[in-house]
Design an enzyme around this catalytic site. Structure first.
Site: not given
Ligand SMILES: [Zn+2]
Length: 500
Positions: A265-266, A269, A295
């Site tokens: 997830h990170e 980003h 997101e």
């Molecule tokens: Zn996030």
């Protein structure tokens, strides 16, 4: 001042701002990662001085004159410069509308509110946090009134986090999600449950760390520009520019999937931020444009790719190499099923892909009601519990696992939550478009993210904050936003997983 001088000054101004933000960001990062416990006050002192200098630089007379001059010569500026001037001026004009003493009082209150929230959560004591939350919502209404008089205050905040979003659009979006996800979840709950034995066992931190590095490498995160460390709550931050990106994770030795998906997830980003065109470095256009688009990238890598059947074909042998004993006797199909177990739960950050947006929806409905004055802050816990029962079918045992679980409100962020759900839905449409030209499943099976990243870089990342999120979305997706693409994706995936 000639136009040429003004353009140079615009560049210098943003370089200075980036330098202050770099220093402040690094101090913050140090505080939550390596710094010794007793150093907070020392850091606070320096950060206070730097923040004041940054504030003066950003809103000072010289800066205002420069930006107003450039604004008057808008037609002679290029597209990037026009957007820079717009964003910088927007920020100044808002700051000018809020009385300085009220702004300072608010900032001070937020520091205390965050502290009170920590204690209230620990002690399961909502009344302790309640007066702060009253003020947070009151300030949100008041500041919206200053910045956009006549506009609905919640619409103002929704638009702050996702330019172009308002209640009408969010209502329609969430109604679509709810109409599809709630009945699907009921069917999933009634079906035979998946076996999660493969996820259980002891997974030493050192091996999990090796897994993190391996995943970052596979995802195409450049180890020369993206660092990893551990914190209580995982996050991503850019330091100075997109050329120095840091992500964090948290290891639980009885649960390797938690850190695995935090890293992905990170990492999503970080890919988005580091993918900004190099010409945007040290400008306000560097890095992602909105929380929703951000997101859409993090949740894209985490769920649409990371929890796909094809990626499990790549992931299982990697896990079997790093955790040979724990993975013995298991296979990729079991991994896929276990990683996608869907069930109603209490905590948003631990929710599965199917139920996640229902958690977000609860928060949206509550914020909307409080901001409209239809719900008193005092009645928030009861309303929270009622909506969790209605949307997810779960009984909330205490406020710690209920209304006190998220940090967003204590930090003053009202209107932030919808971007999580929007991002999930944006991602499904990006994937649909990407599949027209990229063999996504083939790439995932081989652990080759190159063509996937190239598509995202070309259509999304390179632009940084140049375009409004709505425009960027349509440019990349090739069609208007349509949340049924996301709900179709969920229906197909979970019907197949649960044999519905
Ligand atoms: Zn996030």
């Amino acid at each position: 001042m000639t136009l040429e001088e003004a353009r140079n000054n615009l560049k210098t101004l943003q370089e200075k701002m980036s330098a202050y933000e770099h220093a402040l960001g690094l101090l913050y990062y140090d505080g939550v990662t390596g710094a010794p416990k007793g150093t907070a006050a020392n850091r606070g002192q320096t950060m206070g001085v730097l923040s004041e200098e940054l504030y003066k630089l950003t809103t000072g007379r010289e800066t205002v004159e420069l930006l107003e001059f450039l604004d008057q010569h808008k037609a002679e500026l290029d597209e990037k410069e026009q957007r820079m001037v717009f964003l910088l001026l927007k920020n100044i004009r808002q700051m000018q509308k809020i009385p300085m003493d009220e702004y300072i009082a608010h900032e001070k209150m937020i520091v205390e509110a965050e502290d009170a929230w920590h204690t209230a959560k620990e002690e399961n004591n909502f009344p302790l946090f309640e007066p702060y939350l009253e003020r947070i919502f009151a300030d949100a209404r008041k500041f919206a009134g200053y910045c956009a008089p006549g506009k609905d205050p919640y619409d103002y905040w929704l638009n702050e986090f996702e330019e172009g979003l308002n209640k009408e659009r969010a209502d329609e979006f969430f109604a679509t999600l709810r109409a599809h996800i709630v009945p699907l979840l009921q069917k999933v709950c009634a079906a035979p449950q998946v076996d999660t034995a493969i996820l259980k066992g002891h997974f030493p931190e050192a091996q999990q760390d090796a897994l993190s590095r391996r995943l970052m490498n596979v995802m195409g995160l450049d180890p020369l520009h993206v660092g990893l460390s551990t914190t209580e709550h995982p996050f991503t931050t850019s330091l100075g520019s997109h050329l120095d990106e840091r992500i964090t994770t948290h290891y639980y030795e009885d649960d390797f999937a938690s850190s695995l998906y935090s890293v992905i997830h990170e990492g999503g980003h970080a890919l988005y931020d580091t993918g900004s065109d190099d010409s945007l470095a040290y400008t306000v256009l560097d890095g992602g444009v909105s929380m929703g688009i951000h997101e859409s990238q993090s949740r894209f890598y985490e769920n649409l790719l990371g929890r796909s059947r094809a990626f499990c074909d790549y992931l299982f042998p990697v896990l079997a190499e790093i955790f040979p004993e724990q993975m013995a006797g298991h296979n990729a199909e079991e991994l896929y099923k276990a990683l996608n177990k869907a069930e109603p739960s209490l905590i948003r950050t631990e929710a599965d892909e199917l139920t996640y947006c229902l958690h977000v929806m609860v928060r949206y409905e509550l914020e909307k009601a409080v901001m409209a004055g239809r719900l008193a802050v005092h009645d928030l816990p009861a309303a929270w519990n009622r909506l969790y029962k209605e949307y997810l079918g779960v009984d909330v045992p205490d406020d710690r696992r209920g209304v006190l679980q998220d940090s967003h409100w204590s930090g003053g962020a009202v209107g932030y939550f919808p971007s999580y759900a929007l991002g999930s839905a944006y991602g499904a449409q990006f994937l649909k478009k990407m599949r027209e030209s990229v063999d996504v499943n083939g790439c995932l099976r081989r652990g080759d993210f190159g063509p996937i990243n190239d598509w995202n870089r070309q259509h999304i990342w390179q632009y940084g904050s140049l375009y409004l999120p709505g425009r960027l979305f349509e440019m990349a997706a090739g069609e208007p936003f349509d949340p049924t693409v996301y709900t179709d994706y969920l229906e197909e995936k979970f019907s197949d997983l649960y044999g519905l």
